[in-house]
Design a protein around this motif. Structure first.
Motif, PDB file in Angstrom:
ATOM      1  N   GLU A  44      79.045 -44.354 -11.544  1.00 42.00           N
ATOM      2  CA  GLU A  44      78.231 -44.207 -10.325  1.00 42.00           C
ATOM      3  C   GLU A  44      79.058 -44.547  -9.083  1.00 42.00           C
ATOM      4  N   LEU A  45      78.709 -43.923  -7.952  1.00 41.99           N
ATOM      5  CA  LEU A  45      79.220 -44.376  -6.652  1.00 41.99           C
ATOM      6  C   LEU A  45      78.752 -45.814  -6.467  1.00 41.99           C
ATOM      7  N   ASP A  46      79.686 -46.730  -6.259  1.00 37.24           N
ATOM      8  CA  ASP A  46      79.369 -48.162  -6.224  1.00 37.24           C
ATOM      9  C   ASP A  46      78.966 -48.539  -4.797  1.00 37.24           C
ATOM     10  N   PHE A  47      77.686 -48.350  -4.491  1.00 35.21           N
ATOM     11  CA  PHE A  47      77.190 -48.376  -3.121  1.00 35.21           C
ATOM     12  C   PHE A  47      76.242 -49.547  -2.871  1.00 35.21           C
ATOM     13  N   GLY A  48      76.255 -50.040  -1.636  1.00 36.38           N
ATOM     14  CA  GLY A  48      75.202 -50.928  -1.165  1.00 36.38           C
ATOM     15  C   GLY A  48      73.905 -50.154  -0.978  1.00 36.38           C
ATOM     16  N   PRO A  49      72.818 -50.880  -0.646  1.00 42.30           N
ATOM     17  CA  PRO A  49      71.481 -50.270  -0.657  1.00 42.30           C
ATOM     18  C   PRO A  49      71.300 -49.118   0.327  1.00 42.30           C
ATOM     19  N   TRP A  50      72.031 -49.091   1.430  1.00 43.56           N
ATOM     20  CA  TRP A  50      71.791 -48.083   2.461  1.00 43.56           C
ATOM     21  C   TRP A  50      72.963 -47.149   2.675  1.00 43.56           C
ATOM     22  N   GLU A  51      74.007 -47.277   1.896  1.00 40.12           N
ATOM     23  CA  GLU A  51      75.183 -46.429   2.112  1.00 40.12           C
ATOM     24  C   GLU A  51      74.896 -44.980   1.707  1.00 40.12           C
ATOM     25  N   GLN A  52      75.143 -44.066   2.643  1.00 43.25           N
ATOM     26  CA  GLN A  52      75.019 -42.629   2.386  1.00 43.25           C
ATOM     27  C   GLN A  52      76.229 -41.950   3.024  1.00 43.25           C
ATOM     28  N   ILE A  53      76.692 -40.882   2.388  1.00 48.05           N
ATOM     29  CA  ILE A  53      77.892 -40.175   2.855  1.00 48.05           C
ATOM     30  C   ILE A  53      77.481 -38.959   3.680  1.00 48.05           C
ATOM     31  N   PHE A  54      78.121 -38.797   4.851  1.00 47.87           N
ATOM     32  CA  PHE A  54      77.795 -37.677   5.734  1.00 47.87           C
ATOM     33  C   PHE A  54      79.032 -36.856   6.071  1.00 47.87           C
ATOM     34  N   TYR A  55      78.806 -35.551   6.172  1.00 52.56           N
ATOM     35  CA  TYR A  55      79.751 -34.656   6.822  1.00 52.56           C
ATOM     36  C   TYR A  55      79.378 -34.613   8.295  1.00 52.56           C
ATOM     37  N   GLY A  56      80.322 -34.945   9.154  1.00 53.06           N
ATOM     38  CA  GLY A  56      80.095 -34.926  10.599  1.00 53.06           C
ATOM     39  C   GLY A  56      80.860 -33.768  11.212  1.00 53.06           C
ATOM     40  N   GLU A  57      80.134 -32.784  11.703  1.00 52.16           N
ATOM     41  CA  GLU A  57      80.740 -31.584  12.297  1.00 52.16           C
ATOM     42  C   GLU A  57      80.691 -31.705  13.818  1.00 52.16           C
ATOM     43  N   PHE A  58      81.831 -31.507  14.485  1.00 49.86           N
ATOM     44  CA  PHE A  58      81.883 -31.613  15.948  1.00 49.86           C
ATOM     45  C   PHE A  58      82.329 -30.311  16.613  1.00 49.86           C
ATOM     46  N   ASP A  59      82.633 -29.301  15.798  1.00 50.37           N
ATOM     47  CA  ASP A  59      83.023 -27.983  16.337  1.00 50.37           C
ATOM     48  C   ASP A  59      82.646 -26.931  15.301  1.00 50.37           C
ATOM     49  N   GLY A  60      81.357 -26.762  15.114  1.00 53.79           N
ATOM     50  CA  GLY A  60      80.836 -26.026  13.973  1.00 53.79           C
ATOM     51  C   GLY A  60      80.692 -24.526  14.199  1.00 53.79           C
ATOM     52  N   GLN A  61      79.765 -23.968  13.435  1.00 56.82           N
ATOM     53  CA  GLN A  61      79.477 -22.528  13.477  1.00 56.82           C
ATOM     54  C   GLN A  61      80.645 -21.689  12.944  1.00 56.82           C
ATOM     55  N   ARG A  62      81.429 -22.321  12.037  1.00 57.00           N
ATOM     56  CA  ARG A  62      82.426 -21.559  11.270  1.00 57.00           C
ATOM     57  C   ARG A  62      82.644 -22.279   9.944  1.00 57.00           C
ATOM     58  N   ARG A  63      83.216 -21.560   8.965  1.00 56.96           N
ATOM     59  CA  ARG A  63      83.344 -22.109   7.623  1.00 56.96           C
ATOM     60  C   ARG A  63      84.420 -23.187   7.584  1.00 56.96           C
ATOM     61  N   LYS A  64      84.036 -24.331   7.010  1.00 51.00           N
ATOM     62  CA  LYS A  64      84.960 -25.454   6.885  1.00 51.00           C
ATOM     63  C   LYS A  64      84.757 -26.119   5.531  1.00 51.00           C
ATOM     64  N   ARG A  65      85.772 -26.887   5.134  1.00 50.54           N
ATOM     65  CA  ARG A  65      85.755 -27.501   3.815  1.00 50.54           C
ATOM     66  C   ARG A  65      85.885 -29.015   3.848  1.00 50.54           C
ATOM     67  N   VAL A  66      85.297 -29.647   2.849  1.00 53.24           N
ATOM     68  CA  VAL A  66      85.521 -31.063   2.540  1.00 53.24           C
ATOM     69  C   VAL A  66      86.184 -31.130   1.164  1.00 53.24           C
ATOM     70  N   LEU A  67      87.195 -31.962   1.047  1.00 51.97           N
ATOM     71  CA  LEU A  67      87.882 -32.172  -0.237  1.00 51.97           C
ATOM     72  C   LEU A  67      87.302 -33.406  -0.921  1.00 51.97           C
ATOM     73  N   VAL A  68      87.112 -33.302  -2.231  1.00 58.13           N
ATOM     74  CA  VAL A  68      86.695 -34.429  -3.067  1.00 58.13           C
ATOM     75  C   VAL A  68      87.726 -34.592  -4.174  1.00 58.13           C
ATOM     76  N   LYS A  69      88.377 -35.744  -4.215  1.00 56.96           N
ATOM     77  CA  LYS A  69      89.358 -36.035  -5.263  1.00 56.96           C
ATOM     78  C   LYS A  69      88.896 -37.284  -5.991  1.00 56.96           C
ATOM     79  N   ILE A  70      88.712 -37.151  -7.285  1.00 56.96           N
ATOM     80  CA  ILE A  70      88.258 -38.270  -8.114  1.00 56.96           C
ATOM     81  C   ILE A  70      89.378 -38.605  -9.094  1.00 56.96           C
ATOM     82  N   ILE A  71      89.800 -39.883  -9.103  1.00 56.08           N
ATOM     83  CA  ILE A  71      90.803 -40.300 -10.083  1.00 56.08           C
ATOM     84  C   ILE A  71      90.294 -41.527 -10.816  1.00 56.08           C
ATOM     85  N   GLY A  72      90.646 -41.637 -12.097  1.00 54.95           N
ATOM     86  CA  GLY A  72      90.206 -42.788 -12.881  1.00 54.95           C
ATOM     87  C   GLY A  72      90.167 -42.449 -14.347  1.00 54.95           C
ATOM     88  N   GLU A  73      89.283 -43.134 -15.063  1.00 57.19           N
ATOM     89  CA  GLU A  73      89.196 -42.944 -16.524  1.00 57.19           C
ATOM     90  C   GLU A  73      87.754 -43.009 -17.000  1.00 57.19           C
TER      91      GLU A  73
END
Lengths: 139, 139, 139
Positions: A110-139
């Motif tokens: 699980e994402l090891d989060f406190g009670p109110w932690e939420q992840i956001f994408y913040g767009e400041f120059d939108g209206q075009r296609r953009k990407r977020v990368l997610v890299k997970i490492i571990g076992e």
């Protein structure tokens, strides 16, 4: 050590938007099968952010107004970066305040989060296609 | 790959405080037995920060005054987030300036630090129990 | 899990400078032989930053002017930190806006970057020797 790399795609309706991506990140963690490790989530574009804060719409409006005070979009001519075809210098500045990336611990799958932690994408120059990368490492 | 997850607990006397946690983090690294890897240290609360800067009390007062200028607590009514029972919108903003987390290299069992780097818990809405997460991965 | 730790050294001509270090980081990733993992790049000094943004000289001037507005160098007497021999309190503040570190995904032996992402060393109190740490972990 296992590793997974995934992309999330966005194309916002407005120039400035904040989108909750917590559930999508947890699903990618689930799919990875990784139980212990870390998850890096970063904007791949330099006029957008990934940040962790509260899922409260009033606060998001406060963020937008505050960022507009600290790094105003208008007049666009106040920025050297906008001397050509660009008008998004303010978005590059706003992204430094809000940050490029977050690193989140994964514990027992699980994402090891406190009670109110939420992840956001913040767009400041939108209206075009953009990407977020997610890299997970571990076992 | 080995991994360890620990929590540090805080309950500050004042609303805004900065607490040096470097020694406690190094002790957790020692206890982990991990010699090469990274250590993630993040606030689990969205009105607090973990950051690395100087252990100099004058600078900490400068930080507090500067953050108060950039994101004032008063008047609390200036923020939509405070329209209900909350009065801590400014703390959510201050935390974005100071950051949620740091990632520190571990080399030969030590925090791989420059001469003046010290880790701080930055509290912007204190006087209640809050946690910092420490995740160490490596070998 | 493999790990590599390297330092980059800097001594800037000016007090405030921004230096593109992307190629040097990619070379360290190449030399490491690590194909999948993450790369931590952080300033080891508390008056400097490592950040990811655009390699555009107009924008860099915008950054410098904007940081000077948010955390002015002069008058140096406005900061408690400068009450002794120091005059660099503003550099400690600027570094919080721009950030200490970045964490970058490594995928198939490459920095996993969007089209415009470039890594910069941001110096805010230069003209002396300083270091950046690079820690690469993975397989």
């Amino acid at each position: 050590m296992e590793s997974v790399r995934e992309y999330l795609w966005f194309e916002t309706d407005k120039r400035v938007e904040m989108i909750n991506i917590t559930r999508r990140i947890q699903e990618l963690v689930n799919d990875s099968g990784i139980e212990e490790g870390i998850c890096l989530i970063n904007s791949m574009h330099i006029t957008a952010s990934v940040f962790i804060n509260d899922a409260e719409s009033g606060l998001h409006k406060d963020f937008k107004e505050w960022l507009e005070e600290l790094a105003p979009h208008e007049p666009t001519s106040q920025y050297l970066h906008n001397r050509g075809v660009e008008d998004n210098a303010d978005a590059h500045l706003k992204r430094q305040i809000m940050g490029r990336e977050v690193v989140v611990a994964i514990t027992e799958g699980e994402l090891d989060f406190g009670p109110w932690e939420q992840i956001f994408y913040g767009e400041f120059d939108g209206q075009r296609r953009k990407r977020v990368l997610v890299k997970i490492i571990g076992e």
